[in-house]
Each structure stands twice: as structure tokens, then as C-alpha cells.
Scaffold this active site. Structure first.
Site, mmCIF file in Angstrom:
data_model
loop_
_atom_site.group_PDB
_atom_site.id
_atom_site.type_symbol
_atom_site.label_atom_id
_atom_site.label_comp_id
_atom_site.label_asym_id
_atom_site.label_seq_id
_atom_site.Cartn_x
_atom_site.Cartn_y
_atom_site.Cartn_z
ATOM 1 N N CYS A 162 0.853 -1.189 0.000
ATOM 2 C CA CYS A 162 0.000 0.000 0.000
ATOM 3 C C CYS A 162 0.884 1.233 0.000
ATOM 4 O O CYS A 162 1.650 1.448 -0.925
ATOM 5 C CB CYS A 162 -0.992 -0.014 1.160
ATOM 6 S SG CYS A 162 -0.260 -0.075 2.803
ATOM 7 N N ARG A 198 -2.329 -0.765 5.520
ATOM 8 C CA ARG A 198 -3.523 -1.276 4.863
ATOM 9 C C ARG A 198 -3.221 -2.625 4.212
ATOM 10 O O ARG A 198 -4.066 -3.514 4.149
ATOM 11 C CB ARG A 198 -4.014 -0.286 3.804
ATOM 12 C CG ARG A 198 -4.664 0.954 4.380
ATOM 13 C CD ARG A 198 -4.970 1.971 3.293
ATOM 14 N NE ARG A 198 -3.769 2.622 2.779
ATOM 15 C CZ ARG A 198 -3.756 3.485 1.759
ATOM 16 N NH1 ARG A 198 -4.887 3.766 1.132
ATOM 17 N NH2 ARG A 198 -2.640 4.047 1.358
#
Lengths: 300, 142
Positions: free
Chosen positions: A247, A252
């Protein structure tokens, strides 16, 4: 396995049912010996406003990262940190947090680099617990000091570095950022600070599957059928047994890493935590702009 | 040495007086003390400016009244750190003459001695809020 697992039918459909617990289950298992509840949030003060009774706080930024080098803490630092927090190597750790469990899965992933065996994620995280108006406490946790061993961190199987991504070309990559970050319109999440990537776009051949597609509105993980449809069919993972997720700084993508490895059961999944802040700033690395994945470079 | 209005100097002293281990608790007290927006803003979110540098949604608006800055800030309850930063800036600058706000040193944020506890990344949002407060004051006093 140190502690009984949550028998919820939903979890039994995943590859690793033992890696999740529900809010109902946790509410019945708040203070047994051998189980430690850990809150890991983006906001460093949220824990103090009220937390699951008995939970201890773990901060991803000030505690899990090395203060000097861009890296995680080493085995010595983890030993000191966990001994002071009163965590033993054989404890069952249940982790939850804000922001759909981003930092909970990040902590989970880092603890797996250290081979802590029994770590579980609270499905739905902090938001679901609060939403269900379950018990909250502001009492400061007090646990007896332990002697957590010094374990060498093993980055080989679960963590990818930039060089590993070059080696990996030809195998699936998953970009879990927002569509605007993927296409290169912006280098950071909408409404988030820019952490300094110099170029916008994505790693050639990476499929775009924003992390949020893997969770329901109440932040719990989607059903196994929905996850299979999303990753195996739509993102084209198919029979793939070796995947790298990334990410912007790796938080994430640790969420998606958890989904791919523990829920879908893909054999080898690595999180590239250098992610876009490294790739988007490195010299002479190939980048693709726009909404198409582009093809994997052949000269590496 | 940088000079600050009394409001800001008192905040710096308050954080300096407590042991490091209690500074986060103190920040939480300020977070809880952030006043709600007056109706004319809470009913009109479009008037507020979003602070993009903050990880959590923070909105602010500055009015200039008789040469003094009136500062309004809001942040969600799920983001107490951000609320704390907003509260500290509000206490430090609200009601101050516009030239005091315009010349207010960014060094204030470092002098609170929170960087090590909170991490520089999170502190950056507070710089973003301050920069936007100053810019709005400048725009409204042209």
C-alpha cells in the site's frame, strides 16, 4: 494452541478459523489466564478514552517501529517491550483496533515475523465492540512483568523488500490503496498526510483491490465466498500460491495480507511494507500510471 | 527566545511541569475540553476548511472581530489526539490580536514536548492546523 478457539460457524469457513474471535466470544473470555487482549490504534490516545476491560495498549509507531532505522523493532526490543507489558511467549494474544483493524493486523503481522504462535484478530475491531455497547474501561492495565524471550525476527517468509518485488515479477501483486493512488492521481490516501512519494502510480502488473472491499459495513471480514470472488476471480489470483501485497506504508496491506493468508489460505503471502513511499521514490524503478495494471518488466 | 501570548506560554508550562508519563493524559484532558462549534458552523459545515494534513477529519474556521482572531475547530470523538492538538491551538490563539496570530511561532508545537511521545508523523497534523489558521487570518485581514 494455548486457549480454546471461537467456534463461530463463519470462522470455520476460513482457512485459519483460529486466527479470529468475535465480539461475543471475547465478551465471555475477558480475563482468563493465558489470554492477553491488545489494542493497537492509529490514534495514540484512543485507548485512554476507554478500552476493552483488561486490554493493554500497543502503539505501532512509538513501540513497533525502530526509532532510527526505517524498520521494525528487533528481538531484544520486543523482549523488553513485552516483558514490561506482561506478555508471555505462550500467551494467546487477541488484537483489535480502530480504523477497521489496520493497526491490529499490522501488529499481528509483525508478531508473526517473531513467530508468536497464537495471535488472533477481533472481527470488527474496536468500532464493533463500541457499537454493540459492550463493556468499556478506562482503568490502567496492570499485569505482572514477564520474561518474554529474545527471538530473532524472521523477515523471509512474510515480509517483502524492494529487491524481492523485482524477483517476484511474473507472480501476482496486489495494490490495496485507493483507486486515485493506484492510477497516480495522488500519492497518498484521500484526506491523509502525504508521506513523501515522489512519483504517483503503481508497481507494474499489480492488480488494484482496495483493502476496504474485504470488509462489511460493520468492519467484520466478508464471507469466504465473497472474498474468493473478489481476489481469486476478479483480481485474478486463481491458483496463485505466492502473492505480494503493498500500500503506502504497509498498514492497509497488512490487513489484506491477513485476508489472503489466514482467511483464503494462500500458501505464501508477503507484505511489502516499504510500499509506495519507497517504490514511488526509488530511482529507476518502473512505474505504471493509469487504471490498467500494465505488464511485468522482463529485464529484471 | 521566542515570545508567546500568556495563553500559549501557560500551555507550554503545563506540559513541562508534568512527568513525561503523564503528558498524554494531559493531552487527553485538553481533547475532552475542546468546545463544540457554535450553531452557525455546526449547521453549515461547508463554511469550514478541512485540514488535509491531519489523519482524522479536522475542520476549522477563523473570524476576525475587532482586530482579534476567533478560532473554531472541530474533530471527531474517535480521534482524541487530533482533538487535543486542536484544543491546544484554540486555547493558545483564540481571541488574540491578528498580528500575534500572524507572528505565532511554529516552535510552540515543539515546546509542548509531545513529539517523542506522539511521533513526528502525528505532530505534522498540528503544523497543518496552525498553518491554515494563519493563512485564514491573513486572508481575512487584507
Amino acid at each position: 494452541m494455548a486457549y480454546p478457539t471461537d467456534p463461530s460457524p463463519k470462522f470455520q469457513t476460513y482457512s485459519h478459523p483460529e486466527a479470529l474471535v468475535s465480539t461475543e466470544w471475547l465478551a465471555e473470555n475477558l480475563d482468563p489466564p493465558g489470554l492477553v487482549i491488545i489494542e493497537c490504534d492509529e490514534d495514540i490516545l484512543l485507548f485512554e478514552t476507554g478500552h476493552i476491560p483488561g486490554a493493554i495498549k500497543l502503539d505501532w509507531h512509538t513501540e513497533l517501529n525502530d526509532p532510527i532505522t526505517r524498520d521494525f523493532l528487533n528481538g531484544q526490543a520486543l523482549s523488553e517491550l513485552f516483558s514490561v507489558k506482561g506478555i508471555s511467549r505462550t500467551d494467546t494474544l487477541v488484537i483489535y483496533g480502530d480504523k477497521s483493524n489496520w493497526w491490529a493486523t499490522y501488529a499481528f503481522w509483525i508478531l508473526k515475523l517473531f513467530g508468536h504462535e497464537d495471535v488472533r484478530i477481533l472481527d470488527g475491531g474496536r468500532a464493533k465492540w463500541i457499537e454493540e455497547e459492550r463493556q468499556i474501561s478506562t482503568a490502567a492495565p496492570s499485569r505482572t512483568k514477564t520474561d518474554y524471550p529474545v527471538v530473532v525476527r524472521d523477515d523471509l517468509e512474510l515480509r517483502a523488500f524492494k529487491e524481492d518485488v523485482f524477483q517476484h515479477f511474473g507472480n501476482p501483486l496486489i495494490d490495496v490503496r485507493s483507486p486515485e493512488e493506484y492510477s497516480g492521481e495522488r500519492t497518498h490516501m484521500p484526506n491523509y498526510p502525504d508521506e513523501g512519494a515522489l512519483r504517483g502510480g503503481h508497481i507494474p502488473s499489480a492488480a488494484s483491490v482496495p483493502w476496504s472491499k474485504s470488509v462489511n459495513e460493520d468492519q467484520t471480514f466478508k464471507s469466504i465466498d465473497e472474498l474468493k470472488h473478489l481476489y481469486i476471480d476478479q483480481a485474478g489470483l486463481g491458483e496463485a500460491s505466492d502473492v505480494i501485497a503493498y500500500c503506502r506504508i504497509g498498514e492497509r496491506s497488512s490487513h489484506t495480507w491477513f485476508v489472503l493468508k489466514y482467511l483464503l489460505g494462500i500458501e505464501r503471502v508477503r507484505n511489502y511494507d516499504g510500499s509506495w513511499t519507497e517504490w514511488g521514490s526509488a530511482v529507476q524503478v518502473p512505474i505504471v500510471k493509469g487504471t490498467e495494471p500494465g505488464s511485468a518488466p522482463v529485464w529484471f | 527566545m521566542t515570545t508567546y501570548p500568556d495563553s500559549a506560554r501557560e500551555l507550554i508550562e503545563a506540559f513541562a511541569e508534568v512527568p513525561k508519563s503523564s503528558r498524554l493524559e494531559l493531552l487527553l484532558e485538553y481533547a475532552n475540553a475542546l468546545p463544540p462549534l457554535p450553531d452557525r458552523y455546526s449547521n453549515h459545515p461547508e463554511l469550514l476548511e478541512r485540514v488535509e494534513e491531519c489523519q482524522s477529519p479536522v475542520f476549522l474556521f477563523v473570524e476576525v472581530l475587532n482586530g482579534n482572531a476567533q478560532i473554531f475547530l472541530t474533530a471527531p470523538l474517535e480521534a482524541p489526539t487530533t482533538r487535543g492538538f486542536a484544543s491546544l491551538l484554540q486555547i493558545a490563539l483564540n481571541g488574540q490580536p491578528i498580528d500575534v496570530v500572524a507572528n505565532f511561532s511554529d516552535e510552540f508545537i515543539n515546546e509542548l514536548q509531545l513529539t517523542e511521545l506522539v511521533s513526528p508523523l502525528r505532530i505534522r497534523g498540528m503544523h497543518g492546523m496552525l498553518a491554515r489558521i494563519k493563512r485564514q487570518v491573513a486572508e481575512k485581514t487584507k
